[in-house]
Design a protein around this motif. Structure first.
Motif, PDB file in Angstrom:
ATOM      1  N   THR A  82       0.839  -1.199   0.000  1.00 37.32           N
ATOM      2  CA  THR A  82       0.000   0.000   0.000  1.00 37.32           C
ATOM      3  C   THR A  82       0.873   1.247   0.000  1.00 37.32           C
ATOM      4  N   ASN A  83       1.895   1.260   0.809  1.00 34.29           N
ATOM      5  CA  ASN A  83       2.794   2.404   0.890  1.00 34.29           C
ATOM      6  C   ASN A  83       3.507   2.613  -0.444  1.00 34.29           C
ATOM      7  N   ASN A  84       3.947   1.545  -1.087  1.00 35.00           N
ATOM      8  CA  ASN A  84       4.628   1.673  -2.374  1.00 35.00           C
ATOM      9  C   ASN A  84       3.695   2.231  -3.435  1.00 35.00           C
ATOM     10  N   THR A  85       2.462   1.758  -3.436  1.00 34.01           N
ATOM     11  CA  THR A  85       1.485   2.253  -4.402  1.00 34.01           C
ATOM     12  C   THR A  85       1.252   3.737  -4.188  1.00 34.01           C
ATOM     13  N   ARG A  86       1.118   4.136  -2.939  1.00 35.88           N
ATOM     14  CA  ARG A  86       0.889   5.538  -2.602  1.00 35.88           C
ATOM     15  C   ARG A  86       2.082   6.392  -3.042  1.00 35.88           C
ATOM     16  N   GLU A  87       3.283   5.913  -2.757  1.00 37.22           N
ATOM     17  CA  GLU A  87       4.480   6.663  -3.144  1.00 37.22           C
ATOM     18  C   GLU A  87       4.603   6.766  -4.663  1.00 37.22           C
ATOM     19  N   THR A  88       4.276   5.689  -5.353  1.00 35.69           N
ATOM     20  CA  THR A  88       4.340   5.694  -6.814  1.00 35.69           C
ATOM     21  C   THR A  88       3.337   6.690  -7.381  1.00 35.69           C
ATOM     22  N   ALA A  89       2.123   6.707  -6.834  1.00 33.25           N
ATOM     23  CA  ALA A  89       1.101   7.644  -7.299  1.00 33.25           C
ATOM     24  C   ALA A  89       1.543   9.083  -7.037  1.00 33.25           C
ATOM     25  N   ARG A  90       2.091   9.341  -5.848  1.00 31.89           N
ATOM     26  CA  ARG A  90       2.570  10.696  -5.521  1.00 31.89           C
ATOM     27  C   ARG A  90       3.672  11.137  -6.474  1.00 31.89           C
ATOM     28  N   ALA A  91       4.590  10.228  -6.742  1.00 31.28           N
ATOM     29  CA  ALA A  91       5.696  10.569  -7.645  1.00 31.28           C
ATOM     30  C   ALA A  91       5.163  10.880  -9.044  1.00 31.28           C
ATOM     31  N   GLY A  92       4.192  10.093  -9.500  1.00 24.53           N
ATOM     32  CA  GLY A  92       3.597  10.337 -10.810  1.00 24.53           C
ATOM     33  C   GLY A  92       2.883  11.663 -10.871  1.00 24.53           C
ATOM     34  N   LEU A  93       2.138  11.991  -9.819  1.00 18.96           N
ATOM     35  CA  LEU A  93       1.434  13.276  -9.777  1.00 18.96           C
ATOM     36  C   LEU A  93       2.408  14.443  -9.704  1.00 18.96           C
ATOM     37  N   SER A  94       3.479  14.261  -8.961  1.00 23.15           N
ATOM     38  CA  SER A  94       4.487  15.310  -8.855  1.00 23.15           C
ATOM     39  C   SER A  94       5.113  15.582 -10.219  1.00 23.15           C
TER      40      SER A  94
END
Length: 71
Positions: free
Chosen positions: A15-27
């Motif tokens: 879950t944390n990895n998915t969240r971090e990946t989504a944040r990085a993509g949005l950034s």
């Protein structure tokens, strides 16, 4: 870090990895969106500048490649 998470994600907290990946993509998307006005301006300036006279694109490409090869 962004590529590392996609190519080789940690096995632990998915879950944390998915969240971090989504944040990085949005950034990344936000950074790209901020560049759009600058890119539009550069494109307009290029169009307005008219056709280059005496410009040899093949010669220019070779010059760029030589500079890149020489560091």
């Amino acid at each position: 870090m962004f590529q590392t998470k996609i190519i080789k994600p940690d096995v632990g907290d998915r879950t944390n990895n998915t969240r971090e990946t989504a944040r990085a993509g949005l950034s990344t998307t936000k950074c790209d969106l901020k560049r759009i006005p600058d890119l539009e301006t550069a494109i307009r300036e290029g169009i307005d500048s008219g056709e280059a006279v005496g410009f040899d694109p093949e010669d220019h490409l070779q010059t760029l490649k030589a500079k890149r090869a020489n560091g």
